[in-house]
Design an enzyme around this catalytic site. Structure first.
Site, PDB file in Angstrom:
ATOM      1  N   ARG A  42       0.849  -1.185   0.000  1.00 17.06           N
ATOM      2  CA  ARG A  42       0.000   0.000   0.000  1.00 17.06           C
ATOM      3  C   ARG A  42       0.887   1.238   0.000  1.00 17.06           C
ATOM      4  O   ARG A  42       1.870   1.318   0.754  1.00 17.06           O
ATOM      5  CB  ARG A  42      -0.903   0.009   1.235  1.00 17.06           C
ATOM      6  N   HIS A  96      -1.519  -0.645 -10.572  1.00 20.91           N
ATOM      7  CA  HIS A  96      -2.114  -1.547  -9.573  1.00 20.91           C
ATOM      8  C   HIS A  96      -2.586  -2.852 -10.238  1.00 20.91           C
ATOM      9  O   HIS A  96      -3.772  -3.189 -10.183  1.00 20.91           O
ATOM     10  CB  HIS A  96      -3.272  -0.851  -8.843  1.00 20.91           C
TER      11      HIS A  96
HETATM   12  C1  GLV Z   1      -5.578  -5.149  -3.960  1.00 21.24           C
HETATM   13  O1  GLV Z   1      -4.937  -4.176  -3.809  1.00 21.24           O
HETATM   14  C2  GLV Z   1      -6.181  -5.875  -2.902  1.00 21.24           C
HETATM   15  O2  GLV Z   1      -6.291  -5.333  -1.793  1.00 21.24           O
HETATM   16  O3  GLV Z   1      -6.578  -7.014  -3.117  1.00 21.24           O
END
Ligand code: GLV
Length: 316
Positions: free
Chosen positions: A228, A276
């Site tokens: 994160r 992401h």
């Molecule tokens: C992706 O970032 C997740 O939290 O699965």
């Protein structure tokens, strides 16, 4: 016989409709009788919800929820919703097929860094048969966060012959991984040449990697963040890249997503941005985990006994 469970599916950016069929299939396999409905704002008297960044009104409208399943590993944004009822059990995905994909992503970038593969890519590739080959000891890779995903990454990296160390909040012993625990973060960082951040975002990890901590990494270290973004202070990271203390950063996660077009990360020569995608949630394995969870709850198991049960005080 118990009444058929109704499950609200509210997955915003993940396209709820595309999850209905995998969830139905997974239910059939789990022997669960449930009806899944894309949640459109009207009350369906749902007993469970499968969510990813759900509309806040879901929790006010659906007042019979017994548990909510997060269709991802990270729950920080769900837990931050003031509308989420305090006593409602939250379950998150554990691996569910994400971990091997994230391990593959990390290993790809390790090869790119250690073989300086960028030389051979792009519009002006080096065409030199005698180009330098690294033949020294492989760099030490440090994995920050040893949950289901971090552990899988650490083991995949170790299988390629890298010395691997892992840091976790509570001590974890994994074969072939040098273990570091909470009070040993500085020591862990000081011996890490390629840092892989797999941390969840919690009160304890927010802004954890600030200038002081990142400076503990040896000069020339690299960073790969698949956890994160909020665990790293962006401005401090950029400063250390500019000063040459850090050699490069591969970033898959961002404080604001989508990453704004004018963000410095997009344009920084030492930063690789990916949108992401290191571990896209694979629908069927995720649906299986959710269906099995619902089946166990329907059979009377306490939510806290299920894999992925979120301890709200801990934050994951
Ligand atoms: C992706 O970032 C997740 O939290 O699965």
């Amino acid at each position: 016989m118990a009444e058929r469970a109704v499950v609200a599916v509210a997955l915003s950016s993940m396209d709820s409709a595309s999850w209905i069929e995998p969830l139905r299939q997974a239910c059939a396999t789990a022997g669960l009788d449930a009806r899944f409905e894309v949640w459109d704002g009207r009350r369906i008297d749902a007993r469970y919800a499968v969510v990813w960044l759900p509309p806040p009104q879901l929790f006010a409208v659906e007042r019979s929820l017994r548990a909510v399943f997060n269709a991802g590993a990270g729950v920080e944004r769900l837990l931050a919703m003031p509308e989420l009822p305090p006593g409602l059990p939250v379950l998150r995905l554990v691996d569910a097929g994400m971990a091997p994909k994230m391990a593959e992503y990390v290993c790809f970038f390790l090869a790119r860094i250690t073989r300086a593969l960028d030389r051979f890519l792009g519009p002006n590739p080096l065409r030199d048969w005698h180009a330098d080959r690294p033949r020294g000891a492989p760099p030490i890779v440090g994995v920050l966060g040893l949950g289901a995903i971090g552990a899988r990454i650490a083991q995949a990296v170790a299988a390629f012959g890298y010395p691997v160390r892992g840091w976790s909040r509570t001590p974890k012993q994994l074969a072939g991984i040098e273990a570091f625990a909470a009070g040993q973060l500085d020591e862990f960082l000081a011996g890490t040449q390629i840092l892989v951040d797999v941390l969840p975002l919690t009160d304890e990890t927010r802004d954890l990697l600030d200038r002081a901590r990142l400076s503990r990494l040896p000069r020339g270290a690299h960073l790969i963040n698949v956890g994160r973004a909020g665990t790293i202070v962006d401005a401090d990271l950029l400063a250390l890249l500019d000063e040459g203390h850090l050699a490069s950063a591969v970033l898959d996660v961002f404080r604001v997503e989508p990453l704004p077009a004018d963000h410095l990360f997009w344009h920084h020569p030492k930063v690789t941005v990916t949108p992401h995608l290191s571990g896209p949630t694979p629908r069927l394995p995720a649906a299986r985990q959710i269906a099995e969870g619902i089946a166990r709850l329907e059979a009377g198991a306490p939510a806290a006994a299920l894999p992925g049960y979120v301890d709200r005080a801990r934050g994951y």
